[in-house]
Design an enzyme around this catalytic site. Structure first.
Site, PDB file in Angstrom:
ATOM      1  CB  CYS A 169      25.171   0.323  45.323  1.00  0.00           C
ATOM      2  SG  CYS A 169      26.066   1.769  44.773  1.00  0.00           S
ATOM      3  NE  ARG A 189      25.546   2.886  48.903  1.00  0.00           N
ATOM      4  CZ  ARG A 189      24.691   3.768  48.400  1.00  0.00           C
ATOM      5  NH1 ARG A 189      24.399   4.862  49.078  1.00  0.00           N
ATOM      6  NH2 ARG A 189      24.159   3.585  47.212  1.00  0.00           N
ATOM      7  CG  ASN A 232      23.419   3.991  39.774  1.00  0.00           C
ATOM      8  OD1 ASN A 232      23.070   5.068  40.239  1.00  0.00           O
ATOM      9  ND2 ASN A 232      24.446   3.876  38.942  1.00  0.00           N
TER      10      ASN A 232
HETATM   11  C1  LIG Z   1      26.611   6.541  41.761  1.00  0.00           C
HETATM   12  C2  LIG Z   1      25.847   6.261  43.050  1.00  0.00           C
HETATM   13  C3  LIG Z   1      25.192   4.905  42.938  1.00  0.00           C
HETATM   14  C4  LIG Z   1      26.217   3.830  42.874  1.00  0.00           C
HETATM   15  C5  LIG Z   1      25.604   2.617  42.266  1.00  0.00           C
HETATM   16  O1  LIG Z   1      24.486   2.224  42.511  1.00  0.00           O
HETATM   17  N1  LIG Z   1      26.379   1.999  41.402  1.00  0.00           N
HETATM   18  C6  LIG Z   1      25.897   0.916  40.636  1.00  0.00           C
HETATM   19  C7  LIG Z   1      26.418   1.020  39.227  1.00  0.00           C
HETATM   20  S1  LIG Z   1      25.359   0.149  38.180  1.00  0.00           S
HETATM   21  O2  LIG Z   1      24.154   0.889  38.010  1.00  0.00           O
HETATM   22  O3  LIG Z   1      25.119  -1.157  38.726  1.00  0.00           O
HETATM   23  O4  LIG Z   1      26.100   0.057  36.939  1.00  0.00           O
HETATM   24  C8  LIG Z   1      24.756   7.291  43.334  1.00  0.00           C
HETATM   25  C9  LIG Z   1      24.122   7.026  44.729  1.00  0.00           C
HETATM   26  C10 LIG Z   1      23.685   8.372  45.268  1.00  0.00           C
HETATM   27  C11 LIG Z   1      23.906   9.333  44.092  1.00  0.00           C
HETATM   28  C12 LIG Z   1      24.061  10.819  44.431  1.00  0.00           C
HETATM   29  C13 LIG Z   1      22.841  11.317  45.215  1.00  0.00           C
HETATM   30  O5  LIG Z   1      21.620  10.943  44.599  1.00  0.00           O
HETATM   31  C14 LIG Z   1      22.880  12.835  45.417  1.00  0.00           C
HETATM   32  C15 LIG Z   1      23.123  13.630  44.118  1.00  0.00           C
HETATM   33  C16 LIG Z   1      21.873  13.653  43.259  1.00  0.00           C
HETATM   34  C17 LIG Z   1      22.098  14.491  41.986  1.00  0.00           C
HETATM   35  O6  LIG Z   1      20.937  14.447  41.227  1.00  0.00           O
HETATM   36  C18 LIG Z   1      23.264  13.911  41.197  1.00  0.00           C
HETATM   37  C19 LIG Z   1      24.508  13.917  42.041  1.00  0.00           C
HETATM   38  C20 LIG Z   1      24.361  13.136  43.358  1.00  0.00           C
HETATM   39  C21 LIG Z   1      25.619  13.468  44.162  1.00  0.00           C
HETATM   40  C22 LIG Z   1      24.218  11.611  43.100  1.00  0.00           C
HETATM   41  C23 LIG Z   1      25.437  11.061  42.330  1.00  0.00           C
HETATM   42  C24 LIG Z   1      25.344   9.535  42.087  1.00  0.00           C
HETATM   43  O7  LIG Z   1      24.277   9.260  41.235  1.00  0.00           O
HETATM   44  C25 LIG Z   1      25.158   8.773  43.429  1.00  0.00           C
HETATM   45  C26 LIG Z   1      26.438   8.943  44.241  1.00  0.00           C
END
Ligand SMILES: C[C@H](CCC(=O)NCCS(=O)(=O)O)[C@H]1CC[C@H]2[C@@H]3[C@H](O)C[C@@H]4C[C@H](O)CC[C@]4(C)[C@H]3C[C@H](O)[C@]12C
Length: 324
Positions: free
Chosen positions: A2, A16, A79
């Site tokens: 992200c 974002r 993340n």
């Molecule tokens: C997956 C999302 C982040 C995307 C990201 O950064 N991808 C990068 C992948 S990598 O690392 O580089 O491999 C994160 C951002 C916000 C997160 C959400 C939010 O924090 C709100 C809730 C929080 C809960 O604890 C889990 C579900 C959730 C609904 C989360 C699901 C997921 O972890 C999300 C959607």
């Protein structure tokens, strides 16, 4: 992966890309001023600033991914896998669960100065939302029109960094992301000069050669450099259309196309959506992988005194403007 970015013209913009291999089921959620917020360890809040952002709505609780409040503060969680660590509940501090961090900050702070004060007494704790939604390992960018900060809760405690670029990606920790910019300080939007000395005839045979070496891959550290370079050199008119358009182009520099980042057999990470909030005016613009048209939800078109969450579905499907 992200990427988050900020941009300032007449108004202040914050947004974002959300890159992942699946969607949790997202909605644009407006938390109006009188929607009661119940914090697991920090009591109840009956009135607060209004918030708009992208969230998974569980029951009627907005689990925000990124949002702005009516005072022009923006916040996004990205993340931070392997580095994020949340503490146990302590006494004498504000114990805020990881999933409550965005509402806790945006409901109360009208500037980063106020955010810093609140952060001084926060302990981000490891209380999960539910069995279905365990802890997400994140770090955060929080911004107003004057400044940005990065918050990283790690095994050795909580770190709050000034973020002079107003951008964030994923791993490694923020100081390392900033350090690696040293390797790219020579990059320029201008054409390069020949430093090989007299007699060596060299030719800048293509436009854009001043940025040769800008990393083009999808790793988090490469996206950090790429979005930073794009943002600091970005230039646009001041109107809403020009600013919003330019903002989507800044984040377009780190867009992820299906097929280029395989996370497991046949599963690809893609840019599920890109957001651009006009934080000054409370408007949430977005487009998605399947819908390039920009859609928008304006919080000030809603009853912000309401007690009920207001949700809009994410509009999918390409809208092609046939001209004949
Ligand atoms: C997956 C999302 C982040 C995307 C990201 O950064 N991808 C990068 C992948 S990598 O690392 O580089 O491999 C994160 C951002 C916000 C997160 C959400 C939010 O924090 C709100 C809730 C929080 C809960 O604890 C889990 C579900 C959730 C609904 C989360 C699901 C997921 O972890 C999300 C959607």
């Amino acid at each position: 992966m992200c990427t988050a970015a900020t941009y300032k013209t007449k108004d202040f913009y914050f947004g974002r890309t959300l890159d992942y291999e699946f969607s949790y089921g997202d909605q644009i959620a407006i938390t109006p001023r009188n929607y009661p917020l119940h914090f697991r360890h920090a009591g109840d809040m009956e009135n607060h600033y209004a918030i708009i952002g992208m969230a998974h709505v569980a029951g009627d609780y907005p689990l925000y991914y990124d949002a702005i409040n009516e005072k022009g503060v923006g916040m996004a969680g990205l993340n931070f896998v392997g580095n994020a660590a949340y503490a146990d509940v302590w006494s004498g501090v504000d114990n805020i669960a990881q999933f409550e961090f965005i509402p806790w900050i945006l409901s109360q702070c009208s500037s980063i100065v106020e955010v810093r004060k609140l952060l001084g007494q926060i302990n981000i704790v490891n209380t999960p939302f539910s069995e279905q939604f365990p802890l997400a390992q994140l770090h955060w960018i929080i911004s107003d029109e004057k400044e940005s900060i990065t918050v990283e809760s790690m095994a050795d405690g909580m770190h709050i960094y000034d973020n002079p670029l107003g951008v964030l990606t994923n791993n490694p920790p923020f100081p390392q992301q900033m350090f690696q910019l040293n390797n790219y300080m020579h990059l320029s939007p201008k054409q390069p000069e020949n430093n090989f000395g007299n007699g060596i005839e060299l030719n800048a045979y293509s436009r854009g050669m001043g940025a040769l070496g800008l990393p083009g891959d999808l790793s988090s550290s490469s996206r950090f450099v790429r979005v930073a370079f794009t943002k600091v050199n970005s230039f646009s008119g001041e109107s809403e259309e020009e600013s919003v358009s330019q903002f989507f182009h800044i984040l377009g520099s780190v867009d992820q196309q299906r097929g280029c980042c395989e996370v497991s057999d046949g599963k690809y990470e893609i840019t599920l959506y890109t957001s651009c909030c006009n934080a000054t005016k409370g408007i949430y613009y977005y487009n998605t992988y399947e819908n390039h048209q920009i859609s928008a939800v304006d919080m000030h078109r809603e009853d912000l005194e309401s007690q009920k969450l207001i949700c809009y579905p994410v509009i999918q499907g390409e809208k092609i403007n046939f001209q004949n």
